[in-house]
Write a protein that holds these residues in place. Structure first.
Motif, PDB file in Angstrom:
ATOM      1  N   LEU A 159      11.554  -0.835 -14.105  1.00 60.46           N
ATOM      2  CA  LEU A 159      11.081   0.269 -13.273  1.00 60.46           C
ATOM      3  C   LEU A 159      11.083  -0.172 -11.811  1.00 60.46           C
ATOM      4  O   LEU A 159      11.067  -1.363 -11.507  1.00 60.46           O
ATOM      5  N   HIS A 160      11.065   0.809 -10.916  1.00 56.85           N
ATOM      6  CA  HIS A 160      11.000   0.524  -9.486  1.00 56.85           C
ATOM      7  C   HIS A 160       9.893   1.339  -8.845  1.00 56.85           C
ATOM      8  O   HIS A 160       9.469   2.366  -9.382  1.00 56.85           O
ATOM      9  N   SER A 161       9.447   0.874  -7.708  1.00 54.11           N
ATOM     10  CA  SER A 161       8.484   1.649  -6.932  1.00 54.11           C
ATOM     11  C   SER A 161       8.881   1.613  -5.467  1.00 54.11           C
ATOM     12  O   SER A 161       9.566   0.690  -5.022  1.00 54.11           O
ATOM     13  N   ARG A 162       8.470   2.636  -4.747  1.00 52.61           N
ATOM     14  CA  ARG A 162       8.756   2.681  -3.318  1.00 52.61           C
ATOM     15  C   ARG A 162       7.658   3.462  -2.625  1.00 52.61           C
ATOM     16  O   ARG A 162       6.982   4.302  -3.229  1.00 52.61           O
ATOM     17  N   CYS A 163       7.461   3.164  -1.370  1.00 55.45           N
ATOM     18  CA  CYS A 163       6.482   3.882  -0.566  1.00 55.45           C
ATOM     19  C   CYS A 163       7.134   5.170  -0.054  1.00 55.45           C
ATOM     20  O   CYS A 163       8.171   5.096   0.624  1.00 55.45           O
ATOM     21  N   PRO A 164       6.570   6.312  -0.363  1.00 53.34           N
ATOM     22  CA  PRO A 164       7.232   7.580  -0.036  1.00 53.34           C
ATOM     23  C   PRO A 164       7.132   7.990   1.420  1.00 53.34           C
ATOM     24  O   PRO A 164       7.829   8.894   1.847  1.00 53.34           O
ATOM     25  N   GLU A 165       6.259   7.347   2.182  1.00 51.00           N
ATOM     26  CA  GLU A 165       6.051   7.743   3.563  1.00 51.00           C
ATOM     27  C   GLU A 165       6.152   6.519   4.469  1.00 51.00           C
ATOM     28  O   GLU A 165       6.140   5.385   4.016  1.00 51.00           O
TER      29      GLU A 165
END
Length: 238
Positions: free
Chosen positions: A65-71
């Motif tokens: 899985l991956h995660s990212r900061c949306p802002e």
């Protein structure tokens, strides 16, 4: 003395998941803004990982899985992406189905840091290139070792040059300053599969035989600021 330049920047908004590659990032005393600010936590308060310890719970598949900061300001809960890179609508519901655990949730860092050791981790291309040669036929890149910064070092630089950096105070770019304190001892996480990197027990075995399971340099941030790809890394006090 010039150590090299930043080749790539990685941030991992949710601990033990794949990260996001950045062109630039703000840095404060905690580290890269938003890095490992969240983690998957179970009902017993243990964090999702590739290993079982008193603090961690093995949860196979997290690295896919991956995660990212949306802002621009990475303080809200990060966006979660499935193994195909598609954002999920409901993070908690997805994780409970994916991990087959009804007690997990994404939790923001509290009084106890989510960092296993120190806030800033760097790896040299010299060491990474050595690993690729030693593990010919096995896909290897920096994602296995989860550094924040991959530093492009000169062609003649020896593997494990990070050992020479320990104890040094460095400037990264024009503002950020850090002190390299020690190397990290890697664990089975480096063997785990993620996207196009297959599982291989030879990765950790190679590090163990060559360098006592240690590679990279860990540091603390002494002066905050902004850093970006192509920034110089120079020693200001050896």
């Amino acid at each position: 003395m010039r150590l090299g330049v930043i080749e790539r920047i990685w941030r991992y908004p949710i601990k033990s998941m794949g990260g996001e590659r950045l062109a630039s990032v703000d840095v404060d005393e905690r580290g890269l803004l938003g890095d490992r600010l969240y983690a998957v936590r179970d009902a017993e308060g243990r964090f999702g990982s590739g290993k079982n310890t008193r603090r961690f719970r093995r949860m196979p598949g997290l690295l896919r899985l991956h995660s990212r900061c949306p802002e621009a300001e990475p303080l809200p809960e990060p966006e979660l992406l499935d193994p195909d890179g598609v954002p999920v609508a409901d993070t908690t519901a997805f994780l409970r189905r994916y991990l087959r655990r009804g007690d997990v949730e994404v939790a923001r860092e509290g009084a106890v840091s989510h960092f296993d050791q120190l806030a800033l981790s760097v790896l040299s291309t010299a060491t990474l290139d050595w690993m690729r040669t030693a593990l010919a036929g096995i896909a290897v890149d920096e994602r296995r070792f989860r550094p924040n910064l991959l530093i492009r070092t000169p062609p003649v630089t020896p593997a494990f040059v990070e050992d020479r950096w320990l104890g040094s105070q460095v400037r990264i770019g024009t503002t950020v300053c850090a002190t390299f304190v020690r190397s990290s001892e890697h664990c089975v996480m480096v063997n785990e599969s993620q996207q196009d990197l297959p599982h291989s027990p030879l990765v950790l075995k190679t590090i163990a035989q060559a360098h006592a399971m240690r590679m990279d340099a860990l540091g603390t941030v002494t002066v905050p600021g902004t850093l970006g790809v192509g920034d110089l890394v120079t020693v200001i006090r050896p």
